[in-house]
Write a protein that holds these residues in place. Sequence first.
Motif, PDB file in Angstrom:
ATOM      1  N   ASN A  61       9.972  -6.688  38.259  1.00 54.20           N
ATOM      2  CA  ASN A  61      10.966  -5.621  38.263  1.00 54.20           C
ATOM      3  C   ASN A  61      12.386  -6.195  38.263  1.00 54.20           C
ATOM      4  O   ASN A  61      13.269  -5.728  37.533  1.00 54.20           O
ATOM      5  CB  ASN A  61      10.778  -4.724  39.484  1.00 54.20           C
ATOM      6  N   VAL A  62      12.600  -7.196  39.105  1.00 56.05           N
ATOM      7  CA  VAL A  62      13.910  -7.836  39.178  1.00 56.05           C
ATOM      8  C   VAL A  62      14.248  -8.498  37.844  1.00 56.05           C
ATOM      9  O   VAL A  62      15.367  -8.374  37.325  1.00 56.05           O
ATOM     10  CB  VAL A  62      13.945  -8.875  40.324  1.00 56.05           C
ATOM     11  N   LYS A 105      12.053  -0.560  43.223  1.00 54.10           N
ATOM     12  CA  LYS A 105      11.793  -1.715  44.079  1.00 54.10           C
ATOM     13  C   LYS A 105      10.577  -1.495  44.972  1.00 54.10           C
ATOM     14  O   LYS A 105      10.214  -0.385  45.316  1.00 54.10           O
ATOM     15  CB  LYS A 105      13.010  -2.036  44.940  1.00 54.10           C
ATOM     16  N   ARG A 149      20.963  -2.802  38.102  1.00 52.79           N
ATOM     17  CA  ARG A 149      20.281  -1.723  38.825  1.00 52.79           C
ATOM     18  C   ARG A 149      19.809  -0.629  37.872  1.00 52.79           C
ATOM     19  O   ARG A 149      18.753  -0.033  38.085  1.00 52.79           O
ATOM     20  CB  ARG A 149      21.210  -1.118  39.871  1.00 52.79           C
ATOM     21  N   ASP A 181      17.222  -7.434  46.062  1.00 52.19           N
ATOM     22  CA  ASP A 181      17.182  -7.568  44.600  1.00 52.19           C
ATOM     23  C   ASP A 181      18.570  -7.879  44.050  1.00 52.19           C
ATOM     24  O   ASP A 181      18.722  -8.699  43.142  1.00 52.19           O
ATOM     25  CB  ASP A 181      16.652  -6.288  43.967  1.00 52.19           C
ATOM     26  N   LYS A 241      16.583  -2.053  36.224  1.00 52.10           N
ATOM     27  CA  LYS A 241      15.500  -2.547  37.079  1.00 52.10           C
ATOM     28  C   LYS A 241      14.507  -1.442  37.389  1.00 52.10           C
ATOM     29  O   LYS A 241      14.866  -0.293  37.609  1.00 52.10           O
ATOM     30  CB  LYS A 241      16.102  -3.092  38.387  1.00 52.10           C
ATOM     31  N   GLY A 255      15.478  -6.149  35.193  1.00 51.29           N
ATOM     32  CA  GLY A 255      16.894  -5.825  35.313  1.00 51.29           C
ATOM     33  C   GLY A 255      17.787  -6.953  34.841  1.00 51.29           C
ATOM     34  O   GLY A 255      18.802  -6.729  34.172  1.00 51.29           O
TER      35      GLY A 255
END
Length: 227
Positions: A51-52, A197, A191, A149, A194, A55
């Motif tokens: 996920n990070v 979280k 953000r 993140d 991404k 982004g």
Amino acid sequence: MADDIFSAFGGAALKEPATPTPTPADPFAAFGGQAIKPEPTADEDEVQGKNVLQGIAAVESRGQKDPYKAKAPTSSAVGKYQYVWSIWGDQIRQFAGQPGMTPDQFMANPDLQEKWALYNYKTTLKPQARKLQKDYEQVLAQRGIQDLDDLAALVHFQGYGRAAQYLRTGQQVKAPGEINVSVQDYLAKFREAKAPKVMAAKAPPAAEPAAPTEPAEAGGLLESWWL
């Protein structure tokens, strides 16, 4: 005859046992404490890493027809995540088991880029982000940092040394190459792209690999030339 057979002998009647007090849902609440949240599992950690990286890639190689072949015009940064080859090249070669790998070969290998980026997140970005979180907890909100993140993305963008200096002073340090985006703009774009979280910023620290030593001026990215 006494209804209570013990009262005739001056004794006290036996009482039904009291209903037990329910155990609090939070086992630490009875002591005024808070429950300890478990650390993410290996699977959750991998999902969060991806996920990070999603982004980061959206900022680093946005607008590129083939992000895996993105190449910065003013530095040796290459690939979807724009790793500066002059800094990371040796580590990437070692990771790939290909001592003679060239930047062009790296750019031609999307699978290697993804595997290296996730490995780098787990062994570098995340441990260094946790250290920054611990060392600069009091100023994170003031610097516009929302969670762990954000710190991982900041380390990728600025490198650990510059990230720490930004948190200390609030001033962005210019890196080699052409940077035409501020820390806050970079994080805002990060953000937006991404995925949701998994891991909260305030999660208790767990045993992590020691943050690897890297040059003070080395980051995952030293320029964002297409923003």
